[in-house]
Design a protein around this motif. Structure first.
Motif, mmCIF file in Angstrom:
data_model
loop_
_atom_site.group_PDB
_atom_site.id
_atom_site.type_symbol
_atom_site.label_atom_id
_atom_site.label_comp_id
_atom_site.label_asym_id
_atom_site.label_seq_id
_atom_site.Cartn_x
_atom_site.Cartn_y
_atom_site.Cartn_z
ATOM 1 N N SER A 46 0.967 -1.545 -0.065
ATOM 2 C CA SER A 46 0.127 -0.570 -0.203
ATOM 3 C C SER A 46 0.760 1.373 0.081
ATOM 4 N N ALA A 47 2.072 1.033 0.485
ATOM 5 C CA ALA A 47 3.302 2.198 0.846
ATOM 6 C C ALA A 47 3.942 2.264 -0.382
ATOM 7 N N ARG A 48 3.488 1.699 -2.014
ATOM 8 C CA ARG A 48 4.209 1.646 -2.793
ATOM 9 C C ARG A 48 3.603 2.474 -4.301
ATOM 10 N N PRO A 82 3.959 22.627 -3.748
ATOM 11 C CA PRO A 82 2.954 21.938 -3.142
ATOM 12 C C PRO A 82 3.797 20.929 -2.169
ATOM 13 N N THR A 83 3.478 20.089 -1.296
ATOM 14 C CA THR A 83 4.896 19.232 -0.153
ATOM 15 C C THR A 83 4.126 17.832 -1.402
ATOM 16 N N PRO A 84 5.710 18.152 -1.251
ATOM 17 C CA PRO A 84 5.818 16.250 -2.446
ATOM 18 C C PRO A 84 5.121 15.575 -1.077
ATOM 19 N N SER A 85 5.000 14.459 -2.175
ATOM 20 C CA SER A 85 4.718 12.841 -1.290
ATOM 21 C C SER A 85 6.209 12.576 -1.133
ATOM 22 N N VAL A 86 6.476 11.991 0.213
ATOM 23 C CA VAL A 86 7.610 11.300 0.075
ATOM 24 C C VAL A 86 8.222 9.660 1.159
ATOM 25 N N ARG A 87 8.780 9.574 0.419
ATOM 26 C CA ARG A 87 9.024 7.947 1.717
ATOM 27 C C ARG A 87 10.385 8.403 2.505
ATOM 28 N N VAL A 88 10.400 7.849 3.115
ATOM 29 C CA VAL A 88 12.373 8.592 4.440
ATOM 30 C C VAL A 88 12.927 6.904 4.554
ATOM 31 N N LEU A 89 14.076 6.237 3.338
ATOM 32 C CA LEU A 89 14.285 4.888 4.594
ATOM 33 C C LEU A 89 15.569 5.738 4.540
ATOM 34 N N VAL A 90 15.942 4.938 6.491
ATOM 35 C CA VAL A 90 16.632 4.717 7.328
ATOM 36 C C VAL A 90 17.785 3.772 7.168
ATOM 37 N N LEU A 91 19.204 3.763 7.012
ATOM 38 C CA LEU A 91 19.240 2.635 6.807
ATOM 39 C C LEU A 91 20.997 3.029 8.529
ATOM 40 N N ASN A 92 20.257 2.290 9.687
ATOM 41 C CA ASN A 92 20.969 2.635 10.544
ATOM 42 C C ASN A 92 22.545 1.117 10.333
ATOM 43 N N ALA A 104 12.660 6.944 17.522
ATOM 44 C CA ALA A 104 10.863 8.175 18.397
ATOM 45 C C ALA A 104 11.349 8.980 17.387
ATOM 46 N N GLU A 105 11.710 10.419 16.888
ATOM 47 C CA GLU A 105 11.533 11.344 16.408
ATOM 48 C C GLU A 105 11.339 11.224 14.946
ATOM 49 N N ALA A 106 11.806 10.996 14.264
ATOM 50 C CA ALA A 106 11.683 9.582 13.341
ATOM 51 C C ALA A 106 10.486 9.904 12.944
ATOM 52 N N ARG A 107 10.101 8.701 13.752
ATOM 53 C CA ARG A 107 8.183 8.507 13.642
ATOM 54 C C ARG A 107 7.645 9.464 13.947
ATOM 55 N N ALA A 108 7.391 10.322 15.296
ATOM 56 C CA ALA A 108 7.086 11.455 15.484
ATOM 57 C C ALA A 108 6.890 12.303 13.961
ATOM 58 N N LEU A 109 7.987 12.752 13.325
ATOM 59 C CA LEU A 109 8.138 13.856 11.971
ATOM 60 C C LEU A 109 7.690 12.862 11.203
ATOM 61 N N GLY A 111 5.886 9.416 10.342
ATOM 62 C CA GLY A 111 4.716 8.477 10.780
ATOM 63 C C GLY A 111 5.080 7.180 10.046
ATOM 64 N N ASP A 112 4.208 7.030 9.205
ATOM 65 C CA ASP A 112 3.934 5.877 8.185
ATOM 66 C C ASP A 112 5.173 5.519 6.952
ATOM 67 N N ASP A 113 5.392 6.886 6.758
ATOM 68 C CA ASP A 113 6.140 7.105 5.273
ATOM 69 C C ASP A 113 7.928 6.987 5.550
ATOM 70 N N LEU A 114 7.848 5.953 7.351
ATOM 71 C CA LEU A 114 9.392 5.633 7.691
ATOM 72 C C LEU A 114 9.800 4.938 7.301
ATOM 73 N N THR A 115 10.553 4.509 6.375
ATOM 74 C CA THR A 115 11.385 2.293 6.797
ATOM 75 C C THR A 115 12.539 2.746 7.361
ATOM 76 N N TRP A 116 12.815 2.016 8.646
ATOM 77 C CA TRP A 116 14.306 1.964 8.873
ATOM 78 C C TRP A 116 14.305 0.873 9.236
ATOM 79 N N LEU A 117 15.066 0.467 8.734
ATOM 80 C CA LEU A 117 16.438 -0.510 9.224
ATOM 81 C C LEU A 117 18.249 0.100 9.743
ATOM 82 N N ASP A 118 17.927 -1.418 11.129
ATOM 83 C CA ASP A 118 18.874 -1.562 11.544
ATOM 84 C C ASP A 118 20.043 -2.529 11.004
ATOM 85 N N ALA A 119 21.451 -2.750 11.197
ATOM 86 C CA ALA A 119 22.067 -3.389 10.551
ATOM 87 C C ALA A 119 22.392 -4.736 11.229
#
Length: 303
Positions: A46-48, A82-92, A104-109, A111-119
């Motif tokens: 649904s996010a793609r 206009p504000t663009p639609s965005v997907r944020v990918l964090v590679l930690n 937590a701050e990334a999720r607050a900013l 929301g569901d547009d964030l994908t956080w991956l931890d190696a």
């Protein structure tokens, strides 16, 4: 003498023919998402929805500067109308640093547009190309119009994305433009890095360089298509012979684009770099700091 596998990899880079990606799972399994080791793309179908922009942020052991960058990123997105639609990918990458507050701050900013991956194991410099392969796979799933790659040791103003868009559009006459490099410093190589190309001024705010590095850069969807969403593996012998050499990712992407897609650089740079100690190349940064904070007007002031 080059190892035969190294030689094959260099030929693949020069010819822009990355090896077949027989399976994605080994790359996904490098990361955890919400505590679960991955075996497939974590972005829900649904996010793609082909966002306007995919933002990829790589981070290692810098939760505080990473948080600062997140806030600035949110500001720069809000400054575009206009504000663009965005997907944020964090590679930690794996470290001992506590990222709980940053997460937590990334999720607050975002929301569901964030994908956080931890190696779950340290990738470091030898494995940095694998992080980029994961980013490319996410880009293939998400199919953004543009992607903005950022590292975690930068500062920039709310005007960043607006200025980058204006610079990109100023080269609209070039149908082969694929990359806009957002970092610039006084000691940039005027005749090219990794390729030989005399830097050429295209306008008051834009150079054509044909090379770029990884601090911050903007690409379009055709960039990923040209590279077939695949990295060429970088052989570990690269660092056995030269432990202080770079990750090889910027070099690879520059060479694979040579003669196939054009690279531009903003003048002056749109990001500030140099306040943080290098985690990946400390010896190289000691010789050449890549500190542009005194080269350009402060980017913390919105224009």
């Amino acid at each position: 003498m080059l190892h035969p596998v190294e030689l094959a990899h260099w030929l693949q880079i020069l010819l822009n023919r990355p090896p077949a990606l027989d399976a994605e799972a080994p790359f996904w399994s490098l990361y955890q998402h919400e505590g679960r080791v991955l075996d497939s793309c974590p972005v829900e179908p649904s996010a793609r929805a082909r966002p306007d922009l995919l933002v990829v942020i790589t981070t290692y052991a810098r939760p505080d500067s990473f948080r600062q960058g997140l806030v600035q990123l949110h500001e720069t997105l809000d400054a575009v109308s206009p504000t663009p639609s965005v997907r944020v990918l964090v590679l930690n990458d794996r470290s001992q640093a506590d990222y709980d507050v940053a997460r937590a701050e990334a999720r607050a900013l975002f929301g569901d547009d964030l994908t956080w991956l931890d190696a779950h194991e340290r990738l470091g410099k030898p494995g940095f190309w694998k992080a980029y392969q994961v980013a490319f796979l996410v880009a293939r799933a998400v199919q953004p119009a543009f992607a903005l790659f950022l590292q975690d040791d930068l500062e920039y103003a709310p005007s960043l994305l607006r200025d980058a868009q204006a610079s990109w559009q100023s080269a609209a006459h070039d149908v082969r433009r694929r990359v806009l490099y957002l970092f610039a410093s006084r000691d940039d190589e005027r005749f090219g890095r990794w390729v030989v190309y005399p830097r050429r001024a295209e306008s008051a705010h834009l150079y054509k360089t044909q090379w770029f590095d990884l601090q911050a850069f903007l690409v379009d969807r055709a960039f990923f298509e040209l590279l077939d969403y695949r990295m060429v593996p970088i052989h570990h012998n690269r660092w056995r012979r030269w432990p202080r050499i770079s990750s090889g990712v910027g070099q690879q992407l520059t060479i694979r684009l040579w003669g196939r897609g054009n690279v531009y650089q903003t003048r002056p740079g749109l990001v500030l770099h140099g306040a943080q100690h290098s985690e990946m190349n400390p010896a190289a940064r000691a010789r050449r700091p890549l500190d542009n904070r005194g080269d350009v007007p402060s980017r913390r002031k919105d224009s």
